[in-house]
Scaffold this motif. Structure first.
Motif, short mmCIF file in Angstrom:
data_model
loop_
_atom_site.label_atom_id
_atom_site.label_comp_id
_atom_site.label_asym_id
_atom_site.label_seq_id
_atom_site.Cartn_x
_atom_site.Cartn_y
_atom_site.Cartn_z
N ASP A 34 1.22 -1.46 0.24
CA ASP A 34 -0.52 -0.10 0.18
C ASP A 34 1.27 1.20 0.29
O ASP A 34 1.77 1.51 0.84
CB ASP A 34 -1.29 -0.38 0.76
CG ASP A 34 -1.89 1.12 1.05
OD1 ASP A 34 -2.39 2.26 0.59
OD2 ASP A 34 -3.17 0.83 2.35
N PRO A 35 1.14 1.80 -1.34
CA PRO A 35 1.70 2.99 -1.45
C PRO A 35 2.15 4.71 -0.10
O PRO A 35 2.51 4.69 0.64
CB PRO A 35 1.68 3.94 -2.13
CG PRO A 35 0.96 2.66 -3.70
CD PRO A 35 0.18 2.22 -2.24
N ALA A 36 0.86 4.14 0.25
CA ALA A 36 0.59 4.81 1.70
C ALA A 36 1.49 4.91 2.91
O ALA A 36 1.11 5.42 3.81
CB ALA A 36 -1.25 5.18 1.76
N ASP A 37 1.66 3.49 2.84
CA ASP A 37 3.20 3.04 4.22
C ASP A 37 3.88 3.47 3.79
O ASP A 37 4.85 3.58 4.84
CB ASP A 37 3.19 1.46 3.92
CG ASP A 37 1.35 0.69 4.58
OD1 ASP A 37 0.29 1.29 5.18
OD2 ASP A 37 0.66 -0.36 3.88
N ILE A 38 4.10 4.73 3.23
CA ILE A 38 5.17 5.43 2.62
C ILE A 38 6.46 5.43 4.47
O ILE A 38 5.08 6.01 4.65
CB ILE A 38 5.66 6.03 1.96
CG1 ILE A 38 6.88 6.77 1.84
CG2 ILE A 38 4.73 7.72 2.44
CD1 ILE A 38 7.11 7.03 0.44
N GLY A 39 7.03 5.25 4.41
CA GLY A 39 8.18 5.40 6.53
C GLY A 39 8.85 4.37 6.01
O GLY A 39 9.05 3.71 5.57
N PRO A 40 8.74 4.27 7.77
CA PRO A 40 9.21 3.32 7.96
C PRO A 40 9.31 1.84 7.63
O PRO A 40 9.43 0.56 7.26
CB PRO A 40 9.05 2.93 9.77
CG PRO A 40 9.16 4.61 9.95
CD PRO A 40 8.10 4.54 8.95
N ASP A 41 7.64 1.50 6.92
CA ASP A 41 7.11 0.12 7.25
C ASP A 41 7.05 0.05 5.25
O ASP A 41 6.62 -1.57 5.15
CB ASP A 41 5.58 0.09 7.01
CG ASP A 41 5.25 -0.13 9.06
OD1 ASP A 41 6.76 -0.30 9.38
OD2 ASP A 41 4.64 0.46 9.49
N LEU A 42 7.45 1.12 4.79
CA LEU A 42 8.09 0.55 3.44
C LEU A 42 8.55 2.69 2.93
O LEU A 42 8.86 3.55 2.44
CB LEU A 42 6.21 1.09 2.54
CG LEU A 42 6.20 2.11 1.41
CD1 LEU A 42 7.17 0.12 0.61
CD2 LEU A 42 4.92 1.66 0.43
N THR A 43 10.23 1.17 2.33
CA THR A 43 11.40 2.43 2.05
C THR A 43 11.41 1.89 0.11
O THR A 43 11.01 0.65 0.19
CB THR A 43 12.33 2.24 3.01
OG1 THR A 43 12.64 0.96 2.95
CG2 THR A 43 11.87 2.36 4.01
N PHE A 44 11.96 2.49 0.04
CA PHE A 44 12.32 2.22 -1.91
C PHE A 44 13.56 3.24 -2.20
O PHE A 44 13.55 4.46 -1.22
CB PHE A 44 11.26 2.36 -2.43
CG PHE A 44 11.19 3.67 -2.72
CD1 PHE A 44 11.65 4.22 -4.34
CD2 PHE A 44 10.17 4.83 -2.21
CE1 PHE A 44 11.04 5.77 -4.71
CE2 PHE A 44 10.08 5.65 -2.74
CZ PHE A 44 10.67 6.39 -3.85
N GLY A 45 14.67 2.48 -3.46
CA GLY A 45 15.63 2.98 -3.62
C GLY A 45 15.07 3.18 -5.00
O GLY A 45 14.92 1.44 -5.63
N ALA A 46 15.10 3.60 -6.55
CA ALA A 46 14.33 3.59 -7.18
C ALA A 46 16.18 4.01 -8.20
O ALA A 46 15.97 5.62 -7.61
CB ALA A 46 12.97 3.72 -8.16
N HIS A 47 16.71 3.28 -9.57
CA HIS A 47 17.76 4.43 -9.72
C HIS A 47 17.30 4.25 -11.36
O HIS A 47 17.30 3.12 -11.65
CB HIS A 47 19.21 4.00 -9.43
CG HIS A 47 19.51 2.37 -9.39
ND1 HIS A 47 19.84 2.08 -10.82
CD2 HIS A 47 19.48 1.97 -8.76
CE1 HIS A 47 19.26 0.47 -10.31
NE2 HIS A 47 18.96 0.52 -8.68
N ILE A 48 18.18 4.96 -11.78
CA ILE A 48 17.84 4.93 -13.58
C ILE A 48 19.31 6.48 -14.10
O ILE A 48 19.77 7.20 -13.72
CB ILE A 48 16.63 5.64 -14.02
CG1 ILE A 48 16.58 5.14 -16.04
CG2 ILE A 48 16.41 7.65 -13.95
CD1 ILE A 48 14.73 5.56 -16.17
N GLY A 49 19.71 6.17 -15.95
CA GLY A 49 20.87 5.69 -15.88
C GLY A 49 21.61 5.31 -16.61
O GLY A 49 21.02 4.82 -17.68
N ALA A 50 23.18 6.21 -17.93
CA ALA A 50 23.04 5.64 -18.20
C ALA A 50 23.88 4.10 -18.19
O ALA A 50 24.42 3.68 -17.31
CB ALA A 50 24.60 6.32 -18.38
#
Length: 332
Positions: A34-50
């Motif tokens: 559930d995206p609304a859990d963003i915080g300690p219960d939902l963390t993420f790291g997304a990357h894009i580049g060369a």
């Protein structure tokens, strides 16, 4: 390895539970967030580049860790609004945090390039407007009720004079009240003698009442079609207003031209699934007896007697065993 299905929805979602159970039985990997859990219960790291032209990275919940690149399908159901996560903040901070979460995390979840969405939230937004639905129905040759959208009392009275009976229906359901209870305004007959300048405050949708012999609900999932006649014991104009447990359901066949139009409808909006409502006006075997009312691109179906079969259809499409109407249209 079987494709990973990401289910995006709130914690209490019985409909999503049905689909997740079916996927588990097929041993298809599933992760629920559930995206609304963003915080300690939902963390993420997304990357894009060369050297990495698409978004990669990880989502972490209290119980799962998901590689974004492993997501083959996204079942986008009914996540909690981001605003609920930040409701405790002052207004300016709340609006800023909500927008940042929607554009940041939401922007990633909406752009998993290799994933199949059922349905993509952008497609749902496009298809969620009743004016767009009605116009698309007519473009595809389906019959619709004569319709007026207006905030002008004189135009509303003129429309009423052209038809024996007219009904009013809202564009959306009522939002939740301060005590958290949601309400509804059902389709209802209206007396044009009550029309006055208060109509100018907001748009109203008026339609000529259809002399219907019954109603039909059609659920389309990919290329699979599930249809039933729906009857309310009290013969209510809008069957949704009573106890749904009292409704009478009868399986019904959909005429081939109508079914073809529904697949074209979904493909035109980029949808994999939709719940269609029709009014029946005569012999159900004749296409002209079917009057299209609306399509909910994220409709409820768990209450229908054919729910077990619909559940399996969702499992098919999310696990890649069946093409969507949109895929079918692109292949031909």
């Amino acid at each position: 390895m079987a494709p990973l299905v990401l289910v995006v929805t709130s914690l209490e979602d019985v409909t999503a539970d049905l689909v997740i159970t079916a996927l588990n039985e097929r041993e298809v990997p599933v992760a629920r967030i559930d995206p609304a859990d963003i915080g300690p219960d939902l963390t993420f790291g997304a990357h894009i580049g060369a050297g990495a032209p698409v978004w990669g990275g990880r989502l972490r919940t209290a119980s799962r860790e998901v590689e974004l690149g492993d997501v083959a399908a996204v079942y986008y159901r009914r996540p909690t609004p981001y605003s609920a996560r930040f409701a405790h903040l002052p207004a300016q901070q709340r609006e800023f945090a909500t927008a940042e979460a929607r554009h940041g995390l939401g922007g990633i979840l909406h752009n998993l390039r290799s994933a199949r969405y059922v349905n993509h939230p952008a497609a749902v937004s496009r298809a969620d407007f009743k004016p767009a639905q009605l116009q698309r129905f007519t473009e595809l040759g389906l019959t619709i009720p004569a319709t007026l959208i207006t905030n002008d009392a004189e135009q509303a009275r003129k429309f009423a004079a052209e038809h024996d009976l007219i009904i009013y229906k809202p564009f959306r359901g009522l939002p939740a009240s301060e005590d958290g209870h949601a309400g509804a305004i059902w389709a209802q007959r209206v007396d044009p003698g009550t029309f006055d300048d208060s109509l100018t405050v907001m748009p109203h949708l008026f339609q000529a009442e259809i002399p219907k012999s019954g109603d039909a609900r059609i659920t389309v999932v990919g290329r699979q079609v599930f249809a039933s006649r729906v009857e309310a014991p009290d013969g209510a104009l809008d069957w949704r207003r009573g106890d749904w447990n009292d409704l009478i359901h009868t399986p019904i066949g959909v005429p081939a031209p109508v079914e073809a139009a529904l697949h074209s409808y979904l493909a035109s909006f980029g949808l994999a699934f939709g719940c269609f409502d029709f009014a029946l006006t005569g012999d159900e075997h004749l296409p002209e007896s079917w009057t299209a009312l609306e399509c909910n691109p994220n409709g409820q179906w768990g209450w229908l007697p054919e729910a077990p079969a619909i559940t399996e259809a969702f499992a098919d499409i999310l696990s890649g065993k069946e093409a969507t109407a949109h895929d079918h249209a692109r292949q031909h």
